[in-house]
Each structure stands twice: as C-alpha cells, then as structure tokens.
Design a protein around this motif. Structure first.
Motif, PDB file in Angstrom:
ATOM      1  N   ARG A 104      10.506 -11.183 -11.500  1.00 38.52           N
ATOM      2  CA  ARG A 104      11.545 -10.718 -10.669  1.00 38.52           C
ATOM      3  C   ARG A 104      12.313  -9.479 -11.210  1.00 38.52           C
ATOM      4  NH1 ARG A 104      10.255 -14.466  -8.342  1.00 38.52           N
ATOM      5  NH2 ARG A 104      11.086 -16.528  -7.933  1.00 38.52           N
ATOM      6  N   TRP A 105      12.330  -8.473 -10.412  1.00 38.06           N
ATOM      7  CA  TRP A 105      12.696  -7.122 -10.780  1.00 38.06           C
ATOM      8  C   TRP A 105      13.353  -6.457  -9.529  1.00 38.06           C
ATOM      9  CZ3 TRP A 105       9.203  -3.676  -8.030  1.00 38.06           C
ATOM     10  CH2 TRP A 105       8.007  -4.358  -7.787  1.00 38.06           C
ATOM     11  N   ARG A 106      14.006  -5.492  -9.862  1.00 37.87           N
ATOM     12  CA  ARG A 106      14.778  -4.584  -8.720  1.00 37.87           C
ATOM     13  C   ARG A 106      13.955  -3.987  -7.915  1.00 37.87           C
ATOM     14  NH1 ARG A 106      19.837  -1.425 -10.509  1.00 37.87           N
ATOM     15  NH2 ARG A 106      20.667  -3.601 -11.029  1.00 37.87           N
ATOM     16  N   GLY A 107      14.107  -3.913  -6.500  1.00 37.73           N
ATOM     17  CA  GLY A 107      13.123  -3.243  -5.668  1.00 37.73           C
ATOM     18  C   GLY A 107      11.896  -3.826  -5.317  1.00 37.73           C
ATOM     19  N   ARG A 108      11.565  -5.313  -5.607  1.00 35.43           N
ATOM     20  CA  ARG A 108      10.341  -5.852  -5.486  1.00 35.43           C
ATOM     21  C   ARG A 108      10.128  -6.018  -4.016  1.00 35.43           C
ATOM     22  NH1 ARG A 108       9.324 -12.371  -6.871  1.00 35.43           N
ATOM     23  NH2 ARG A 108      10.774 -12.460  -5.312  1.00 35.43           N
ATOM     24  N   GLU A 109      11.307  -6.504  -3.392  1.00 33.39           N
ATOM     25  CA  GLU A 109      10.922  -6.637  -1.893  1.00 33.39           C
ATOM     26  C   GLU A 109      10.752  -5.221  -1.055  1.00 33.39           C
ATOM     27  OE1 GLU A 109      10.401  -9.472  -0.660  1.00 33.39           O
ATOM     28  OE2 GLU A 109      10.740 -10.558  -2.400  1.00 33.39           O
ATOM     29  N   VAL A 110      11.323  -4.251  -1.614  1.00 32.68           N
ATOM     30  CA  VAL A 110      11.241  -2.891  -1.189  1.00 32.68           C
ATOM     31  C   VAL A 110       9.645  -2.557  -1.013  1.00 32.68           C
ATOM     32  CG1 VAL A 110      11.732  -0.390  -0.914  1.00 32.68           C
ATOM     33  CG2 VAL A 110      13.586  -2.268  -1.198  1.00 32.68           C
ATOM     34  N   LEU A 111       9.118  -2.668  -2.417  1.00 33.01           N
ATOM     35  CA  LEU A 111       7.692  -2.366  -2.693  1.00 33.01           C
ATOM     36  C   LEU A 111       6.815  -3.125  -1.735  1.00 33.01           C
ATOM     37  CD1 LEU A 111       6.227  -0.404  -4.215  1.00 33.01           C
ATOM     38  CD2 LEU A 111       6.079  -2.034  -5.903  1.00 33.01           C
ATOM     39  N   PHE A 112       7.135  -4.603  -1.543  1.00 35.70           N
ATOM     40  CA  PHE A 112       6.284  -5.248  -0.917  1.00 35.70           C
ATOM     41  C   PHE A 112       6.270  -4.834   0.707  1.00 35.70           C
ATOM     42  CE2 PHE A 112       5.587  -9.200   1.716  1.00 35.70           C
ATOM     43  CZ  PHE A 112       4.153  -9.144   1.549  1.00 35.70           C
ATOM     44  N   GLY A 113       7.515  -4.300   1.178  1.00 40.02           N
ATOM     45  CA  GLY A 113       7.433  -3.654   2.314  1.00 40.02           C
ATOM     46  C   GLY A 113       6.587  -2.383   2.504  1.00 40.02           C
ATOM     47  N   LEU A 114       6.647  -1.770   1.486  1.00 40.15           N
ATOM     48  CA  LEU A 114       5.967  -0.302   1.633  1.00 40.15           C
ATOM     49  C   LEU A 114       4.273  -0.726   1.610  1.00 40.15           C
ATOM     50  CD1 LEU A 114       7.595   2.000  -0.991  1.00 40.15           C
ATOM     51  CD2 LEU A 114       7.861   2.024   1.514  1.00 40.15           C
ATOM     52  N   VAL A 115       3.924  -1.894   0.780  1.00 38.34           N
ATOM     53  CA  VAL A 115       2.732  -2.559   0.843  1.00 38.34           C
ATOM     54  C   VAL A 115       2.288  -2.740   2.340  1.00 38.34           C
ATOM     55  CG1 VAL A 115       0.944  -4.383  -0.041  1.00 38.34           C
ATOM     56  CG2 VAL A 115       2.741  -3.285  -1.594  1.00 38.34           C
ATOM     57  N   MET A 116       3.009  -3.657   2.773  1.00 36.94           N
ATOM     58  CA  MET A 116       2.673  -4.064   4.308  1.00 36.94           C
ATOM     59  C   MET A 116       2.658  -2.797   5.271  1.00 36.94           C
ATOM     60  SD  MET A 116       2.543  -7.163   4.036  1.00 36.94           S
ATOM     61  CE  MET A 116       2.517  -7.814   5.830  1.00 36.94           C
ATOM     62  N   LEU A 117       3.323  -1.635   5.030  1.00 36.88           N
ATOM     63  CA  LEU A 117       3.475  -0.838   5.800  1.00 36.88           C
ATOM     64  C   LEU A 117       2.019   0.188   5.537  1.00 36.88           C
ATOM     65  CD1 LEU A 117       6.889   1.110   5.482  1.00 36.88           C
ATOM     66  CD2 LEU A 117       5.662   0.150   7.478  1.00 36.88           C
ATOM     67  N   GLY A 118       1.353   0.140   4.421  1.00 34.72           N
ATOM     68  CA  GLY A 118       0.058   0.569   3.922  1.00 34.72           C
ATOM     69  C   GLY A 118      -0.975  -0.098   4.819  1.00 34.72           C
ATOM     70  N   LEU A 119      -0.714  -1.283   5.169  1.00 36.76           N
ATOM     71  CA  LEU A 119      -1.611  -2.039   6.186  1.00 36.76           C
ATOM     72  C   LEU A 119      -1.867  -1.428   7.498  1.00 36.76           C
ATOM     73  CD1 LEU A 119      -0.725  -6.010   5.574  1.00 36.76           C
ATOM     74  CD2 LEU A 119      -2.769  -4.590   4.766  1.00 36.76           C
ATOM     75  N   LEU A 120      -0.875  -0.536   8.000  1.00 39.93           N
ATOM     76  CA  LEU A 120      -0.807   0.100   9.263  1.00 39.93           C
ATOM     77  C   LEU A 120      -1.588   1.544   9.295  1.00 39.93           C
ATOM     78  CD1 LEU A 120       3.044  -0.804  10.167  1.00 39.93           C
ATOM     79  CD2 LEU A 120       0.954  -2.061  10.313  1.00 39.93           C
ATOM     80  N   ILE A 121      -1.955   1.927   7.803  1.00 37.69           N
ATOM     81  CA  ILE A 121      -2.508   3.090   8.195  1.00 37.69           C
ATOM     82  C   ILE A 121      -4.143   3.018   8.051  1.00 37.69           C
ATOM     83  CG2 ILE A 121      -2.800   5.287   6.709  1.00 37.69           C
ATOM     84  CD1 ILE A 121      -0.173   4.759   5.389  1.00 37.69           C
ATOM     85  N   PRO A 122      -4.724   3.569   9.048  1.00 32.91           N
ATOM     86  CA  PRO A 122      -6.234   3.308   9.201  1.00 32.91           C
ATOM     87  C   PRO A 122      -6.830   4.283   8.213  1.00 32.91           C
ATOM     88  CG  PRO A 122      -5.152   3.833  11.329  1.00 32.91           C
ATOM     89  CD  PRO A 122      -4.113   4.195  10.214  1.00 32.91           C
ATOM     90  N   TYR A 123      -7.893   3.539   7.557  1.00 29.47           N
ATOM     91  CA  TYR A 123      -8.474   4.433   6.367  1.00 29.47           C
ATOM     92  C   TYR A 123      -9.170   5.550   6.928  1.00 29.47           C
ATOM     93  CZ  TYR A 123     -13.564   3.336   7.213  1.00 29.47           C
ATOM     94  OH  TYR A 123     -14.962   3.189   7.584  1.00 29.47           O
ATOM     95  N   HIS A 124      -9.339   5.928   8.360  1.00 31.76           N
ATOM     96  CA  HIS A 124      -9.960   7.072   8.657  1.00 31.76           C
ATOM     97  C   HIS A 124      -8.891   8.376   8.539  1.00 31.76           C
ATOM     98  CE1 HIS A 124     -11.352   3.839  11.050  1.00 31.76           C
ATOM     99  NE2 HIS A 124     -12.696   4.453  10.902  1.00 31.76           N
ATOM    100  N   VAL A 125      -7.319   7.950   8.296  1.00 31.19           N
ATOM    101  CA  VAL A 125      -6.596   8.853   8.260  1.00 31.19           C
ATOM    102  C   VAL A 125      -6.709   9.877   6.844  1.00 31.19           C
ATOM    103  CG1 VAL A 125      -4.311   9.621   8.116  1.00 31.19           C
ATOM    104  CG2 VAL A 125      -4.867   7.845   9.693  1.00 31.19           C
ATOM    105  N   PRO A 126      -7.055   9.402   5.781  1.00 29.61           N
ATOM    106  CA  PRO A 126      -7.074  10.174   4.469  1.00 29.61           C
ATOM    107  C   PRO A 126      -8.657  10.740   4.469  1.00 29.61           C
ATOM    108  CG  PRO A 126      -7.125   8.015   3.849  1.00 29.61           C
ATOM    109  CD  PRO A 126      -6.831   7.871   5.353  1.00 29.61           C
ATOM    110  N   ALA A 127      -9.525  10.595   5.421  1.00 31.81           N
ATOM    111  CA  ALA A 127     -11.053  11.026   5.323  1.00 31.81           C
ATOM    112  C   ALA A 127     -11.004  12.297   4.997  1.00 31.81           C
ATOM    113  CB  ALA A 127     -11.755  10.334   6.452  1.00 31.81           C
ATOM    114  N   LEU A 128     -10.504  13.127   5.740  1.00 32.09           N
ATOM    115  CA  LEU A 128     -10.808  14.539   5.600  1.00 32.09           C
ATOM    116  C   LEU A 128     -10.215  15.385   4.239  1.00 32.09           C
ATOM    117  CD1 LEU A 128     -11.566  17.300   6.720  1.00 32.09           C
ATOM    118  CD2 LEU A 128      -9.433  17.578   7.685  1.00 32.09           C
ATOM    119  N   PRO A 129      -8.976  14.877   3.875  1.00 35.74           N
ATOM    120  CA  PRO A 129      -8.458  15.242   2.476  1.00 35.74           C
ATOM    121  C   PRO A 129      -9.322  14.693   1.318  1.00 35.74           C
ATOM    122  CG  PRO A 129      -6.914  13.811   3.473  1.00 35.74           C
ATOM    123  CD  PRO A 129      -7.888  14.301   4.303  1.00 35.74           C
ATOM    124  N   LEU A 130      -9.918  13.669   1.452  1.00 38.50           N
ATOM    125  CA  LEU A 130     -10.600  12.907   0.702  1.00 38.50           C
ATOM    126  C   LEU A 130     -12.076  13.678   0.437  1.00 38.50           C
ATOM    127  CD1 LEU A 130      -9.989   9.276   0.921  1.00 38.50           C
ATOM    128  CD2 LEU A 130      -9.591  10.566  -1.201  1.00 38.50           C
TER     129      LEU A 130
END
Length: 280
Positions: A104-130
């Motif tokens: 239990r810690w402050r901002g846990r649900e917000v961070l989990f929401g960001l994790v869920m947003l990460g599922l929406l980013i195709p791994y092809h997107v950062p391919a060029l900078p990588l």
C-alpha cells in the motif's frame, strides 16, 4: 458405460465436432509443412493431394538445412536469447507486480494505469532510437542488442500483478511475522504460489521472442548471431532458393521446439491465463 454417460456424450458431440474441426483448420498448415519437408521439391506442388511422399526425401531436405547453414547455431542462439530475456523479465516484473498488488503506497493505482498504457505502445515504435543507441555503443550484432530492449515486460508486470492479487494477505503477514524481508517474501512465498501464471508468461515470452523476426533483422549482421526465424530467412535467401522441401525442413526444425514446449506446458498455461483473467 451408463445411460447417463451416453446421453452426456451425445450432447457433447456437436461441441466436440466443432472443436475438432477448428483444430484441423489450425493444424492444417503445420501438417502440410511437415509432410512437405519429407518430399522432393518437384512433389510439393504436384497435382496429387496425397500428404505422403511418393519418394521419401527427408534425409536430403533435413541434411541440406543442417549442412548449408549453421542451423544448430541458430537454434542455440534462440535458446540463449529467449532464456536471457525471460530471466530479466521475470527478475524485474515479479517484484514490480508484488509492489502493485500487495503493498500500500501513494500513487500505486496511477502507476498501474501507466503500466496499462504501456501495453498500448507497439514495440516497433522505439526501434529506431534503440538501433541508433546500440550502433553508437558498438553493440550491434550481439546478444546485448537482442536481449536488452525486452528486459522489462509490461505485460509480465500486468499478468503477475493479477495473479498475486489472488493470494491471501494472511500468507504474507505470516511471513513477515516470521521475520522475512519483502524480497524474501517475493521469491520464497509469493512466486512459488504463482507457478501457473509464471508458466503462462514464460510460454508467451519464449514463443514471441523465438519467432521474432523484426528486431533481429535490424540488429543482426552475421549468420553467427542469427536467431531461428532470421536463420530460416538467411537459408531461403542464400541456400534454399526455390527448394521448398529443404525450406520446409528448416521451418519444421525451428517450430518443433515451440510445439513441444506448448504441449508440455499447456495445462499450467491455461490455468495461469484463467486465474489471472478472473482477478480484478
């Protein structure tokens, strides 16, 4: 067999027939590929509908696939890359999922929401900078370039978090009373009770990276570092040409480990997906 059992079997026949038809449709390409690997190229696209070869040509096809390119090296590279990726993904995903599920810690649900947003980013997107980053560091054509971009799995964090939420809090409280630290609880208490989810995640991870062609095609420059999918592409471009029988033999050797893996892990795989999917 009792009348009740006969009645149940008759009721299940339409469902079993539908599932059987679906299985045949799904397996048809693989079955064709396997039998094509046993034929000379001239028979593969003949007018005959027979799966069985008129002339058994397996030794020649599989021999060519093993002889013309380092197929065993491709398979070894695939094992190393998949094992390293799975190791680092588990190492990072399990503690992160535990923190999101049980602490239990402050901002846990917000961070989990960001994790869920990460599922929406195709791994092809950062391919060029990588690619640019690895090129400037001189790490192209190496295991580092093949493994590092996938060391953290957003999907792994989500799947383990869902599985950990189903564990009773009393189990963790008891471990704390016994004097265990949080990391000890993660690896010695929580993780052993989440093997179905771990098996499901391992299956997803290994299959995805074993079959991945996009990223290896970008960073691999030599046959010695090629992964299985890229190795088949090299074989087709340089050695197999229009020899479909030999190409199918190479494809069978590349896909067979994944088929065996799934058959061995299917029960825990299905259990892990069902368990993770039912928890809110």
């Amino acid at each position: 067999m009792t009348p009740g059992a006969n009645r149940t079997l008759i009721q299940d026949l339409p469902r079993l027939a539908l599932l059987g038809l679906g299985a045949v449709i799904v397996l048809a390409p693989y079955i064709w590929m396997f039998f094509a690997s046993l034929k000379p190229g001239s028979e593969v696209f003949s007018n005959s509908l027979s799966l069985l070869p008129e002339r058994f040509y397996a030794l020649e096809n599989y021999g060519k696939a093993l002889r013309e390119v380092p197929m065993l090296r491709f398979l070894f590279n695939g094992v190393v890359v998949c094992a390293l990726i799975l190791f680092f993904q588990t190492l990072f995903a399990v503690p992160a999922a535990y923190a999101l599920a049980k602490l239990r810690w402050r901002g846990r649900e917000v961070l989990f929401g960001l994790v869920m947003l990460g599922l929406l980013i195709p791994y092809h997107v950062p391919a060029l900078p990588l690619y640019v980053g690895f090129a400037r560091l001189g790490l192209l054509d190496s295991f580092t370039a093949l493994v590092a971009p996938f060391s953290i799995s957003v999907f792994g964090i989500f799947l383990f978090r869902q599985a950990f939420r189903s564990l009773p809090d009393e189990l963790i409280h008891a471990a704390r009373i016994d004097g265990m630290g949080e990391m000890s609880i993660v690896w010695r208490v929580v993780m052993p009770n989440a093997w179905p989810a771990a098996t499901a995640f391992a299956t997803f991870s290994i299959v995805a990276h074993w079959n991945d062609l996009f990223w290896p095609l970008i960073v691999v420059q030599s046959h010695g570092m090629a992964t299985p999918a890229l190795g088949v592409l090299f074989f087709r471009a340089e050695e197999a040409g229009n020899d479909v029988g030999a190409l199918m033999a190479a494809a069978v050797m590349v896909t067979a480990p994944m088929v065996i893996l799934f058959l061995l892990a299917q029960r825990r795989f299905i259990q892990g997906i069902a368990t993770a999917g039912l928890k809110g």
